[in-house]
Scaffold this motif. Structure first.
Motif, short mmCIF file in Angstrom:
data_model
loop_
_atom_site.label_atom_id
_atom_site.label_comp_id
_atom_site.label_asym_id
_atom_site.label_seq_id
_atom_site.Cartn_x
_atom_site.Cartn_y
_atom_site.Cartn_z
N ARG A 305 1.01 -1.20 0.11
CA ARG A 305 -0.07 -0.14 -0.08
C ARG A 305 0.86 1.24 -0.17
O ARG A 305 1.93 1.20 0.30
CB ARG A 305 -0.85 -0.10 1.34
CG ARG A 305 -1.82 -1.18 1.24
CD ARG A 305 -3.03 -1.01 0.36
NE ARG A 305 -4.08 -1.98 0.40
CZ ARG A 305 -4.20 -3.05 -0.10
NH1 ARG A 305 -3.16 -3.42 -0.97
NH2 ARG A 305 -5.15 -3.94 -0.11
N THR A 306 0.38 2.19 -0.34
CA THR A 306 1.13 3.64 -0.22
C THR A 306 0.62 4.50 0.75
O THR A 306 1.29 5.62 0.98
CB THR A 306 0.86 4.36 -1.82
OG1 THR A 306 -0.51 4.60 -1.82
CG2 THR A 306 1.52 3.45 -2.86
N GLN A 307 -0.63 4.43 1.51
CA GLN A 307 -1.07 5.25 2.40
C GLN A 307 -1.55 4.51 3.54
O GLN A 307 -2.01 3.23 3.43
CB GLN A 307 -1.92 6.37 2.11
CG GLN A 307 -3.33 5.73 1.52
CD GLN A 307 -3.25 5.02 0.09
OE1 GLN A 307 -3.47 4.06 0.04
NE2 GLN A 307 -3.19 5.90 -0.97
N HIS A 321 1.53 8.88 4.14
CA HIS A 321 1.97 8.41 2.61
C HIS A 321 3.37 7.73 2.71
O HIS A 321 4.18 8.35 3.41
CB HIS A 321 1.58 9.31 1.76
CG HIS A 321 1.52 8.81 0.36
ND1 HIS A 321 2.46 8.73 -0.45
CD2 HIS A 321 0.48 8.86 -0.30
CE1 HIS A 321 2.04 8.52 -1.64
NE2 HIS A 321 0.84 8.35 -1.51
N ILE A 322 3.58 6.80 1.85
CA ILE A 322 4.99 6.45 1.62
C ILE A 322 5.75 7.46 1.21
O ILE A 322 7.05 7.52 1.58
CB ILE A 322 4.75 5.59 0.58
CG1 ILE A 322 6.26 4.72 0.56
CG2 ILE A 322 4.54 5.79 -0.76
CD1 ILE A 322 6.58 3.75 1.59
N HIS A 323 5.42 8.42 0.60
CA HIS A 323 6.34 9.74 0.06
C HIS A 323 6.61 10.31 1.09
O HIS A 323 7.86 10.96 1.34
CB HIS A 323 5.54 10.64 -0.81
CG HIS A 323 5.23 10.08 -2.16
ND1 HIS A 323 4.40 10.36 -3.09
CD2 HIS A 323 5.82 8.86 -2.60
CE1 HIS A 323 4.43 9.79 -4.16
NE2 HIS A 323 5.24 9.03 -3.92
#
Length: 331
Positions: A305-307, A321-323
Protein backbone atom coordinates in the motif's frame (compact mmCIF):
# COMPACT_ATOMS: atom_id res chain seq x y z
CA UNK A 1 71.22 1.60 16.28
CA UNK A 2 70.36 -0.77 13.44
CA UNK A 3 66.75 -1.52 12.69
CA UNK A 4 65.66 -5.15 13.04
CA UNK A 5 65.89 -7.12 9.85
CA UNK A 6 62.66 -8.00 8.11
CA UNK A 7 61.87 -11.66 7.55
CA UNK A 8 62.23 -12.87 3.96
CA UNK A 9 59.10 -12.29 1.94
CA UNK A 10 56.81 -15.26 1.45
CA UNK A 11 55.30 -16.11 -1.86
CA UNK A 12 51.85 -14.47 -2.19
CA UNK A 13 48.90 -16.71 -1.41
CA UNK A 14 46.56 -17.69 -4.19
CA UNK A 15 42.86 -16.81 -4.04
CA UNK A 16 41.82 -20.16 -2.54
CA UNK A 17 44.44 -19.92 0.20
CA UNK A 18 43.42 -16.35 1.06
CA UNK A 19 39.80 -17.37 1.50
CA UNK A 20 40.86 -20.35 3.58
CA UNK A 21 42.82 -18.06 5.94
CA UNK A 22 39.86 -15.70 6.33
CA UNK A 23 37.44 -18.55 6.95
CA UNK A 24 39.77 -20.04 9.56
CA UNK A 25 39.88 -16.72 11.41
CA UNK A 26 36.10 -16.32 11.46
CA UNK A 27 35.43 -19.93 12.43
CA UNK A 28 38.04 -19.88 15.19
CA UNK A 29 36.79 -16.60 16.65
CA UNK A 30 33.19 -17.76 16.41
CA UNK A 31 34.12 -20.93 18.33
CA UNK A 32 35.81 -18.79 21.00
CA UNK A 33 32.66 -16.69 21.42
CA UNK A 34 30.54 -19.83 21.73
CA UNK A 35 32.86 -21.19 24.40
CA UNK A 36 32.75 -17.90 26.29
CA UNK A 37 28.95 -17.79 26.15
CA UNK A 38 28.81 -21.23 27.70
CA UNK A 39 30.90 -20.24 30.70
CA UNK A 40 29.00 -17.07 31.68
CA UNK A 41 27.61 -17.31 35.18
CA UNK A 42 27.57 -15.67 38.59
CA UNK A 43 30.43 -13.27 37.91
CA UNK A 44 28.68 -11.88 34.85
CA UNK A 45 25.49 -11.35 36.86
CA UNK A 46 27.52 -9.63 39.57
CA UNK A 47 29.11 -7.34 36.97
CA UNK A 48 25.73 -6.36 35.52
CA UNK A 49 24.37 -5.64 39.01
CA UNK A 50 27.33 -3.35 39.66
CA UNK A 51 26.68 -1.47 36.41
CA UNK A 52 22.96 -1.12 37.11
CA UNK A 53 23.68 0.17 40.62
CA UNK A 54 26.29 2.67 39.40
CA UNK A 55 25.11 6.21 40.20
CA UNK A 56 27.99 7.91 38.43
CA UNK A 57 29.75 6.97 35.22
CA UNK A 58 31.25 3.74 33.99
CA UNK A 59 34.97 4.29 33.46
CA UNK A 60 36.48 1.83 30.97
CA UNK A 61 40.24 1.42 30.66
CA UNK A 62 42.79 -0.74 28.91
CA UNK A 63 46.21 -0.53 27.29
CA UNK A 64 47.10 -1.09 23.64
CA UNK A 65 44.55 -3.12 21.69
CA UNK A 66 42.56 -3.62 24.90
CA UNK A 67 42.37 0.16 25.10
CA UNK A 68 40.84 0.40 21.64
CA UNK A 69 38.22 -2.16 22.67
CA UNK A 70 37.65 -0.26 25.93
CA UNK A 71 36.86 2.90 23.98
CA UNK A 72 34.21 1.05 21.98
CA UNK A 73 32.69 -0.50 25.12
CA UNK A 74 32.47 2.95 26.72
CA UNK A 75 30.77 4.32 23.61
CA UNK A 76 28.26 1.45 23.55
CA UNK A 77 27.43 1.86 27.24
CA UNK A 78 26.99 5.62 26.83
CA UNK A 79 24.58 5.17 23.92
CA UNK A 80 22.48 2.61 25.80
CA UNK A 81 21.72 4.50 28.98
CA UNK A 82 24.90 4.07 31.08
CA UNK A 83 27.00 7.27 31.08
CA UNK A 84 30.53 6.12 30.33
CA UNK A 85 33.97 7.35 29.33
CA UNK A 86 37.38 5.95 28.48
CA UNK A 87 40.38 6.77 30.66
CA UNK A 88 43.85 5.90 29.37
CA UNK A 89 45.70 3.98 32.11
CA UNK A 90 48.97 5.82 31.41
CA UNK A 91 47.29 9.22 31.66
CA UNK A 92 45.45 8.06 34.79
CA UNK A 93 48.80 7.83 36.58
CA UNK A 94 49.54 11.43 35.66
CA UNK A 95 46.41 13.18 36.90
CA UNK A 96 43.47 11.61 35.10
CA UNK A 97 42.60 9.54 38.16
CA UNK A 98 40.84 12.74 39.20
CA UNK A 99 38.25 11.94 36.52
CA UNK A 100 37.10 8.95 38.55
CA UNK A 101 34.88 9.67 41.56
CA UNK A 102 33.29 7.64 44.33
CA UNK A 103 29.98 6.95 42.58
CA UNK A 104 31.67 5.64 39.43
CA UNK A 105 32.32 2.04 38.41
CA UNK A 106 35.46 0.89 36.58
CA UNK A 107 35.85 -1.79 33.90
CA UNK A 108 39.50 -2.72 33.32
CA UNK A 109 40.57 -4.78 30.31
CA UNK A 110 43.82 -6.73 30.20
CA UNK A 111 44.39 -10.02 28.38
CA UNK A 112 47.10 -11.11 30.82
CA UNK A 113 45.72 -9.32 33.85
CA UNK A 114 49.23 -8.07 34.61
CA UNK A 115 49.30 -4.86 32.55
CA UNK A 116 51.70 -2.60 34.47
CA UNK A 117 50.00 0.61 33.31
CA UNK A 118 46.76 -0.43 35.05
CA UNK A 119 48.42 -0.76 38.47
CA UNK A 120 47.76 2.77 39.72
CA UNK A 121 44.17 2.78 38.45
CA UNK A 122 43.41 -0.56 40.13
CA UNK A 123 45.01 0.62 43.38
CA UNK A 124 42.93 3.81 43.23
CA UNK A 125 39.68 1.85 42.97
CA UNK A 126 40.67 -0.27 45.98
CA UNK A 127 41.67 2.75 48.04
CA UNK A 128 38.36 4.56 47.49
CA UNK A 129 36.05 1.51 47.32
CA UNK A 130 35.11 2.10 43.68
CA UNK A 131 33.59 -1.05 42.13
CA UNK A 132 36.00 -2.76 39.73
CA UNK A 133 35.05 -5.18 36.96
CA UNK A 134 37.91 -7.07 35.32
CA UNK A 135 37.90 -8.56 31.82
CA UNK A 136 40.93 -10.81 31.51
CA UNK A 137 42.24 -14.24 30.58
CA UNK A 138 44.46 -14.36 33.67
CA UNK A 139 42.45 -16.19 36.31
CA UNK A 140 45.29 -15.91 38.84
CA UNK A 141 46.38 -12.43 37.77
CA UNK A 142 46.72 -9.34 39.93
CA UNK A 143 43.76 -7.72 38.13
CA UNK A 144 41.48 -10.72 38.69
CA UNK A 145 42.47 -10.91 42.33
CA UNK A 146 41.67 -7.23 42.94
CA UNK A 147 38.37 -7.04 41.08
CA UNK A 148 34.88 -7.14 42.59
CA UNK A 149 33.70 -9.11 39.55
CA UNK A 150 35.99 -10.95 37.15
CA UNK A 151 34.90 -11.93 33.66
CA UNK A 152 37.35 -14.54 32.45
CA UNK A 153 38.07 -15.04 28.78
CA UNK A 154 38.45 -18.70 27.76
CA UNK A 155 42.08 -19.86 27.36
CA UNK A 156 41.86 -19.75 23.58
CA UNK A 157 44.93 -19.06 21.40
CA UNK A 158 45.14 -15.95 19.28
CA UNK A 159 44.20 -16.76 15.72
CA UNK A 160 47.24 -15.17 14.07
CA UNK A 161 49.90 -17.66 12.81
CA UNK A 162 52.38 -16.70 15.56
CA UNK A 163 49.69 -16.75 18.26
CA UNK A 164 50.82 -13.30 19.38
CA UNK A 165 48.78 -10.51 17.77
CA UNK A 166 45.63 -9.68 19.79
CA UNK A 167 42.85 -11.09 17.62
CA UNK A 168 40.69 -13.72 19.28
CA UNK A 169 41.15 -12.12 22.71
CA UNK A 170 40.05 -8.66 21.54
CA UNK A 171 37.06 -10.15 19.69
CA UNK A 172 35.97 -11.83 22.92
CA UNK A 173 36.48 -8.62 24.91
CA UNK A 174 34.44 -6.65 22.40
CA UNK A 175 31.59 -9.17 22.43
CA UNK A 176 31.65 -9.37 26.21
CA UNK A 177 31.36 -5.59 26.37
CA UNK A 178 28.29 -5.78 24.12
CA UNK A 179 26.81 -8.48 26.36
CA UNK A 180 27.34 -6.28 29.42
CA UNK A 181 25.79 -3.25 27.73
CA UNK A 182 22.72 -5.10 26.46
CA UNK A 183 22.12 -6.96 29.73
CA UNK A 184 22.45 -3.66 31.61
CA UNK A 185 20.04 -1.77 29.37
CA UNK A 186 17.53 -4.62 29.70
CA UNK A 187 17.87 -4.49 33.48
CA UNK A 188 17.33 -0.73 33.48
CA UNK A 189 14.26 -0.95 31.24
CA UNK A 190 15.93 1.15 28.54
CA UNK A 191 13.40 1.81 25.76
CA UNK A 192 13.48 2.66 22.07
CA UNK A 193 12.46 6.20 23.03
CA UNK A 194 15.47 6.45 25.35
CA UNK A 195 17.67 5.12 22.56
CA UNK A 196 16.33 7.72 20.17
CA UNK A 197 17.17 10.51 22.62
CA UNK A 198 20.81 9.46 22.41
CA UNK A 199 20.72 8.96 18.61
CA UNK A 200 18.84 11.94 17.14
CA UNK A 201 20.95 11.95 14.00
CA UNK A 202 21.69 9.47 11.26
CA UNK A 203 19.73 6.45 10.12
CA UNK A 204 18.99 5.24 13.66
CA UNK A 205 17.37 8.54 14.59
CA UNK A 206 15.20 8.40 11.49
CA UNK A 207 14.09 4.83 12.12
CA UNK A 208 13.00 5.85 15.62
CA UNK A 209 10.77 8.70 14.47
CA UNK A 210 7.16 8.40 15.59
CA UNK A 211 4.32 8.41 13.07
CA UNK A 212 2.93 11.55 14.73
CA UNK A 213 6.08 13.41 13.65
CA UNK A 214 5.72 12.45 10.00
CA UNK A 215 1.98 12.14 9.27
CA UNK A 216 -0.39 14.72 7.82
CA UNK A 217 -2.76 16.07 10.49
CA UNK A 218 -6.54 16.37 10.75
CA UNK A 219 -6.85 19.44 8.52
CA UNK A 220 -5.34 17.51 5.59
CA UNK A 221 -7.41 14.35 5.97
CA UNK A 222 -9.39 13.12 2.96
CA UNK A 223 -12.54 12.23 4.88
CA UNK A 224 -16.14 11.61 3.79
CA UNK A 225 -19.21 10.15 5.51
CA UNK A 226 -20.51 6.69 4.70
CA UNK A 227 -23.79 8.30 3.60
CA UNK A 228 -22.11 10.75 1.19
CA UNK A 229 -22.64 10.20 -2.50
CA UNK A 230 -19.62 9.09 -4.51
CA UNK A 231 -19.76 12.37 -6.41
CA UNK A 232 -18.74 14.11 -3.17
CA UNK A 233 -16.13 11.44 -2.34
CA UNK A 234 -14.45 12.03 -5.72
CA UNK A 235 -14.20 15.75 -4.95
CA UNK A 236 -12.55 14.95 -1.59
CA UNK A 237 -10.09 12.55 -3.19
CA UNK A 238 -9.19 15.11 -5.85
CA UNK A 239 -8.71 17.99 -3.40
CA UNK A 240 -6.54 16.08 -0.92
CA UNK A 241 -4.22 14.36 -3.41
CA UNK A 242 -3.71 11.13 -1.45
CA UNK A 243 -5.43 8.85 -3.95
CA UNK A 244 -7.95 7.73 -1.35
CA UNK A 245 -10.66 8.82 1.06
CA UNK A 246 -11.36 7.63 4.57
CA UNK A 247 -15.01 6.86 5.19
CA UNK A 248 -16.38 7.51 8.67
CA UNK A 249 -19.64 6.40 10.27
CA UNK A 250 -22.15 8.54 12.19
CA UNK A 251 -19.89 8.48 15.28
CA UNK A 252 -16.83 9.62 13.36
CA UNK A 253 -15.09 6.25 13.51
CA UNK A 254 -13.18 5.04 10.47
CA UNK A 255 -15.45 2.50 8.79
CA UNK A 256 -13.68 2.02 5.48
CA UNK A 257 -11.49 3.40 2.74
CA UNK A 258 -12.04 4.16 -0.93
CA UNK A 259 -9.00 4.05 -3.18
CA UNK A 260 -8.41 4.47 -6.90
CA UNK A 261 -8.63 0.70 -7.12
CA UNK A 262 -12.11 0.69 -5.60
CA UNK A 263 -13.18 3.24 -8.19
CA UNK A 264 -11.90 1.12 -11.07
CA UNK A 265 -13.64 -1.98 -9.74
CA UNK A 266 -16.96 -0.14 -9.52
CA UNK A 267 -16.79 1.91 -12.68
CA UNK A 268 -20.46 1.81 -13.76
CA UNK A 269 -22.97 4.35 -14.95
CA UNK A 270 -24.53 4.96 -11.53
CA UNK A 271 -21.26 5.12 -9.55
CA UNK A 272 -21.55 8.80 -8.70
CA UNK A 273 -25.03 8.34 -7.19
CA UNK A 274 -24.08 5.45 -4.90
CA UNK A 275 -23.33 6.09 -1.22
CA UNK A 276 -19.74 5.66 -0.09
CA UNK A 277 -20.74 2.72 2.14
CA UNK A 278 -21.45 0.60 -0.95
CA UNK A 279 -18.07 1.24 -2.57
CA UNK A 280 -15.66 1.37 0.38
CA UNK A 281 -13.37 -1.41 1.53
CA UNK A 282 -14.32 -2.14 5.12
CA UNK A 283 -11.92 -2.48 8.05
CA UNK A 284 -8.92 -0.78 6.42
CA UNK A 285 -5.45 -1.22 7.88
CA UNK A 286 -4.55 1.59 10.27
CA UNK A 287 -1.74 2.84 12.45
CA UNK A 288 -1.37 4.74 15.72
CA UNK A 289 0.35 8.12 16.21
CA UNK A 290 2.79 6.64 18.75
CA UNK A 291 3.99 3.76 16.58
CA UNK A 292 7.46 3.97 15.08
CA UNK A 293 7.61 5.23 11.52
CA UNK A 294 9.66 2.13 10.72
CA UNK A 295 6.74 -0.04 11.87
CA UNK A 296 4.38 1.89 9.59
CA UNK A 297 6.78 1.36 6.70
CA UNK A 298 6.72 -2.39 7.31
CA UNK A 299 2.91 -2.40 7.23
CA UNK A 300 2.86 -0.49 3.95
CA UNK A 301 5.47 -2.77 2.39
CA UNK A 302 3.83 -5.97 3.62
CA UNK A 303 0.42 -4.96 2.26
CA UNK A 304 1.79 -3.25 -0.86
CA UNK A 305 0.00 0.00 0.00
CA UNK A 306 1.04 3.63 -0.32
CA UNK A 307 -1.02 5.25 2.45
CA UNK A 308 -2.07 4.48 6.00
CA UNK A 309 -4.81 6.14 8.07
CA UNK A 310 -3.71 6.95 11.61
CA UNK A 311 -6.41 6.54 14.24
CA UNK A 312 -6.98 7.09 17.94
CA UNK A 313 -9.96 5.46 19.64
CA UNK A 314 -11.11 4.37 16.20
CA UNK A 315 -11.28 7.90 14.81
CA UNK A 316 -8.90 9.15 12.08
CA UNK A 317 -6.43 11.79 13.28
CA UNK A 318 -3.92 11.68 10.44
CA UNK A 319 -2.76 10.01 7.27
CA UNK A 320 0.71 8.74 6.36
CA UNK A 321 1.88 8.36 2.77
CA UNK A 322 4.90 6.38 1.62
CA UNK A 323 6.25 9.64 0.19
CA UNK A 324 6.35 11.08 3.71
CA UNK A 325 8.67 8.27 4.76
CA UNK A 326 10.83 8.83 1.68
CA UNK A 327 10.99 12.53 2.49
CA UNK A 328 12.51 11.91 5.93
CA UNK A 329 14.86 9.23 4.64
CA UNK A 330 13.22 6.12 6.11
CA UNK A 331 11.79 4.31 3.10
Amino acid sequence: MALPQRSPKRAPLNDTALLAVAQHVLIAESAALTEMAGQLGAEFIKAVRLLVACKGRVVVSGMGKSGHVARKIAATLASTGSPALFVHPGEASHGDLGMIVHDDCVIALSNSGETAELTDLVAYTRRFSIPLIAITKGAQSALAGAADATLLLPPVDEVCPMGLAPTTSTTMMLALGDALAVATLESKGFTAEDFRNFHPGGKIGKLLLRVSEVMHGANELPIAKDTDAMSHVLVVMTEKHFGCAGIVDAKGALAGIITDGDLRRNMKGDLLQKPASQIMTKNPMTGHPDMLAAEALKILNDKNRTQLFIVEDGKPVGILHIHDLLRVGIA
